[in-house]
Design a protein around this motif. Structure first.
Motif, short mmCIF file in Angstrom:
data_model
loop_
_atom_site.label_atom_id
_atom_site.label_comp_id
_atom_site.label_asym_id
_atom_site.label_seq_id
_atom_site.Cartn_x
_atom_site.Cartn_y
_atom_site.Cartn_z
N VAL A 85 0.82 -1.21 0.00
CA VAL A 85 0.00 0.00 0.00
C VAL A 85 0.86 1.26 0.00
O VAL A 85 0.62 2.19 -0.77
CB VAL A 85 -0.95 0.02 1.22
CG1 VAL A 85 -1.64 1.37 1.35
CG2 VAL A 85 -1.97 -1.09 1.12
N LYS A 102 4.06 0.90 -3.11
CA LYS A 102 3.64 0.57 -4.48
C LYS A 102 4.77 -0.06 -5.30
O LYS A 102 5.25 0.53 -6.27
CB LYS A 102 3.11 1.83 -5.18
CG LYS A 102 1.84 2.37 -4.54
CD LYS A 102 1.32 3.59 -5.27
CE LYS A 102 -0.04 4.02 -4.74
NZ LYS A 102 -0.04 4.27 -3.29
N LYS A 124 -6.30 -10.15 -1.08
CA LYS A 124 -6.39 -8.80 -0.52
C LYS A 124 -5.79 -7.77 -1.47
O LYS A 124 -6.38 -6.72 -1.74
CB LYS A 124 -5.69 -8.75 0.84
CG LYS A 124 -6.45 -9.43 1.97
CD LYS A 124 -5.65 -9.36 3.27
CE LYS A 124 -6.35 -10.11 4.40
NZ LYS A 124 -7.61 -9.46 4.80
N ARG A 129 -5.25 -8.05 -4.67
CA ARG A 129 -6.01 -7.99 -5.93
C ARG A 129 -7.29 -7.18 -5.81
O ARG A 129 -7.85 -6.74 -6.81
CB ARG A 129 -6.33 -9.40 -6.42
CG ARG A 129 -5.20 -10.06 -7.15
CD ARG A 129 -4.94 -9.42 -8.50
NE ARG A 129 -3.66 -9.85 -9.05
CZ ARG A 129 -2.54 -9.18 -8.93
NH1 ARG A 129 -2.52 -7.99 -8.32
NH2 ARG A 129 -1.41 -9.65 -9.44
N SER A 130 -7.75 -6.94 -4.59
CA SER A 130 -8.97 -6.15 -4.41
C SER A 130 -8.73 -4.68 -4.73
O SER A 130 -9.70 -3.93 -4.95
CB SER A 130 -9.49 -6.30 -2.97
OG SER A 130 -8.63 -5.67 -2.04
N TRP A 131 -7.46 -4.26 -4.80
CA TRP A 131 -7.20 -2.86 -5.09
C TRP A 131 -5.99 -2.62 -6.02
O TRP A 131 -5.73 -1.48 -6.43
CB TRP A 131 -6.97 -2.06 -3.80
CG TRP A 131 -5.94 -2.66 -2.88
CD1 TRP A 131 -6.16 -3.52 -1.86
CD2 TRP A 131 -4.52 -2.44 -2.91
NE1 TRP A 131 -4.98 -3.87 -1.26
CE2 TRP A 131 -3.95 -3.22 -1.87
CE3 TRP A 131 -3.67 -1.68 -3.69
CZ2 TRP A 131 -2.59 -3.26 -1.61
CZ3 TRP A 131 -2.30 -1.70 -3.45
CH2 TRP A 131 -1.78 -2.49 -2.41
N SER A 132 -5.26 -3.68 -6.39
CA SER A 132 -4.07 -3.47 -7.20
C SER A 132 -3.85 -4.63 -8.18
O SER A 132 -4.15 -5.78 -7.87
CB SER A 132 -2.83 -3.34 -6.30
OG SER A 132 -1.65 -3.30 -7.07
#
Length: 232
Positions: free
Chosen positions: A44, A47, A68, A70-73
């Motif tokens: 987070v 990056k 987890k 993959r839910s945002w990246s």
């Protein structure tokens, strides 16, 4: 261009030191996390461009970490694990991992997998101006310019290896491509381990693009020979 940043998630000190020493020797920047929670925090806050992920961490199973992240990246995740069964590889790839390297591994193979992943990311940027960039076959569409794949106009997530496989097949529609040809294109070699990995990736790719994997219409298997993209 800035040097890519690699996040190494590994709690075994010997393997962690092997990986980081290798990265340092080849002038890659890296950060280290030895738990799942610290890995997520690193992902987070810093990056990274690529994540090397061990599955057997002390606090969170690696599969859950993949989900987890993959839910945002869409950061490329290369799993490095002692779990060598096909079902373990498929579970990790299904969760969103981009590649899977089994322990024990060679330094050369580690670097080769990293180069493939970075090359895939660079190619997406370099091909951004290619005008002849859309492949259509039935309900399957590949936008080479953006590096995106669609089924029934809905985008599907493919790992870099899966994307490279579907591009190789699509650009040779109707031709039977041998295991040796495909593995050389993807990994630069045609070892027995590469052929085994190819079967795993093909199984996962089919689950993503075929409505009925027992009766596939896009990717045809030629037993003992290779694969072919069928024209719909």
């Amino acid at each position: 261009m800035n040097k890519p940043l690699i996040l190494v998630v590994e709690d075994d000190n010997a393997i962690k030191n092997l990986i980081t020493t290798t990265l340092e020797a080849h002038n890659y920047k890296y950060h280290v996390a030895q738990t799942g929670n610290s890995a997520i925090l690193e992902a987070v806050s810093n990056k990274p461009d690529v994540i090397f992920l061990d599955l057997g961490l002390p606090d969170i199973d690696g599969i859950d970490i993949i989900k987890k992240i993959r839910s945002w990246s869409n950061v490329p995740i290369i799993v490095i694990s002692a779990r060598s069964e096909d079902k373990d590889k498929i579970e990790a790839l299904d969760a969103g991992a981009d590649d899977y390297l089994t322990k024990p591994f060679s330094v050369d193979e580690l670097l080769a997998r990293l180069r493939v992943t970075l090359r895939r990311l660079n190619n997406i940027r370099l091909n951004a101006g290619d005008e002849s960039s859309v492949f259509k076959n039935g309900d399957l569409k590949i936008d080479y310019m953006s590096g995106c794949v669609y089924l029934n106009e809905e985008e599907i997530h493919l790992t870099p290896i899966e994307y490279k496989l579907i591009c190789i097949l699509s650009k040779n529609t109707g031709k039977v491509l041998t295991h040796k040809f495909i593995t050389k294109e993807v990994w630069g070699s045609s070892l027995e381990s590469d052929v085994s990995s190819l079967r795993v990736y093909m199984a996962v790719l089919r689950k993503k693009i075929e409505l009925d994997t027992s009766n596939p219409k896009y990717i045809q298997t030629h037993v003992g020979v290779g694969y072919r993209m069928m024209k719909i």
